[in-house]
Design an enzyme around this catalytic site. Structure first.
Site, mmCIF file in Angstrom:
data_model
loop_
_atom_site.group_PDB
_atom_site.id
_atom_site.type_symbol
_atom_site.label_atom_id
_atom_site.label_comp_id
_atom_site.label_asym_id
_atom_site.label_seq_id
_atom_site.Cartn_x
_atom_site.Cartn_y
_atom_site.Cartn_z
ATOM 1 N N HIS A 121 0.795 -1.229 0.000
ATOM 2 C CA HIS A 121 0.000 0.000 0.000
ATOM 3 C C HIS A 121 0.834 1.289 0.000
ATOM 4 O O HIS A 121 0.837 2.044 -0.961
ATOM 5 C CB HIS A 121 -0.917 0.026 1.227
HETATM 6 O O1 RIB Z 1 -5.426 -0.070 4.435
HETATM 7 C C1 RIB Z 1 -4.028 -0.041 4.266
HETATM 8 C C2 RIB Z 1 -3.423 1.031 5.117
HETATM 9 O O2 RIB Z 1 -3.690 0.761 6.494
HETATM 10 C C3 RIB Z 1 -1.879 1.085 5.014
HETATM 11 O O3 RIB Z 1 -1.454 2.401 5.224
HETATM 12 C C4 RIB Z 1 -1.437 0.210 6.147
HETATM 13 O O4 RIB Z 1 -0.143 0.559 6.636
HETATM 14 C C5 RIB Z 1 -2.470 0.541 7.185
HETATM 15 O O5 RIB Z 1 -2.072 1.741 7.835
#
Ligand code: RIB
Ligand code: CA
Length: 313
Positions: A242
């Site tokens: 992500h």
């Molecule tokens: O949904 C994914 C996000 O939530 C990313 O930033 C992960 O690190 C969590 O913070």
């Protein structure tokens, strides 16, 4: 002066950690500060983890600040089920020796924005938006000096990952997200719609592990731990990476396809709390307020990431 002068606001989290490494490995980016926020794990861990990552990158000079320990008005929801109890499970990194800054993260954000020429500092939130919203509420005039906000959060076609409707970062502090999306600062959103296309497939994972430095194998260990949850849940042959999408967008925006649309945040319904209501098809007359990413060149993303990680110690 570097092309991008940024503040990373973060809740490490293995994927946050890779994003920080990518930023520190890229000469186009000057990381002015890292501000930790409660999210994946509590603040005491996210601020510690941020310092561990800076030291892994050989950058104990980076100022790391602790920010908000809880959402604006809700109880903290964490994600140890994904990231492990430390938030950086997968490999044991030494306790940090670099100091945590005394200055609160929100104060640091506002000081940096006030001291820098207007329109030169980009905020890069990788976790819940509590610090960012608190900075805006405390001093909206200084906050408006930000060049842009480039954040990981939300979802439209991909819908939710922490609930059927909401992505984790927005879900944890929906009021903060609502305030940030209403701030008027140009926002680019890297939602699950693109991060779920940036999958750490086995060849990509092996390439990280084969890097002849310390950072590569550590990233491989983090992603081995991190991916077990998503692979089981989604049945893919890799987990989504992500947060590095935020930094990759700064470095090579053409890797991503975005659409300038209206995005509103649901804060009232318990069922859909934290949902990013993205008007992707332009069916409302709500004014566009964000560039919302819908696609990514995944091979290009991983090539960039691999090339940059190779530069680290
Ligand atoms: O949904 C994914 C996000 O939530 C990313 O930033 C992960 O690190 C969590 O913070
Ligand atoms: Ca994060």
């Amino acid at each position: 002066m570097a092309e991008h002068r940024i503040i990373i606001d973060t809740d490490p989290g293995q994927d946050d950690a890779v994003a920080i490494l990518l930023a520190l490995a890229s000469p186009e980016i000057d990381v002015l500060a890292i501000t930790a926020v409660a999210g994946n794990v509590p603040l005491a861990l996210t601020q510690t983890n941020a310092r561990k990552v800076c030291e892994l990158a050989g950058r104990p000079d980076i100022p790391v600040h602790a920010g908000c320990a809880a959402p604006l008005s809700r109880s903290l929801v964490t994600a140890e089920h994904v990231h492990g109890k430390t938030g950086l499970d997968g490999v044991e990194l030494p306790a940090p020796t670099m100091p945590l800054q005394d200055e609160h993260g929100v104060d640091a954000i506002l000081r940096i924005l006030a001291d820098a020429p207007a329109g030169t500092v980009t905020l890069c939130p990788l976790g819940p938006l509590t610090n960012i919203a608190t900075a805006r509420a405390r001093d909206p005039e200084t906050f408006a000096r930000a060049k842009a906000i480039v954040l990981m959060g939300g979802a439209y076609f991909e819908v939710g990952n922490i609930t059927p409707a909401a992505e984790f970062n927005i879900y944890v502090d929906p009021e903060a997200a609502r305030d940030v999306f209403a701030s008027g600062v140009p926002i680019t959103v890297l939602p699950l719609d693109v991060t779920h296309k940036a999958l750490i497939t086995p060849p990509r994972h092996e390439a990280f592990g084969a890097l002849p430095n310390r950072a590569g194998p550590v990233v491989a260990s983090w992603t081995s731990f991190f991916e077990r949850f998503d692979k089981e849940k989604y049945g893919n042959d890799g987990a989504p990476l992500h947060d590095p999408c935020v930094i990759a967008y700064l470095l090579e925006p053409t890797l991503f396809t975005t659409r300038h649309i209206n995005v509103e945040i649901e804060v009232d319904s318990p069922l859909t709390r934290g949902m990013t209501v993205a008007d992707w098809w332009g069916v409302t007359d709500r004014a566009p307020n964000a560039d919302f990413a819908g696609d990514v060149d995944a091979d290009g993303f991983f090539n960039l990431l691999h090339t940059r990680l190779a530069r680290l110690p």
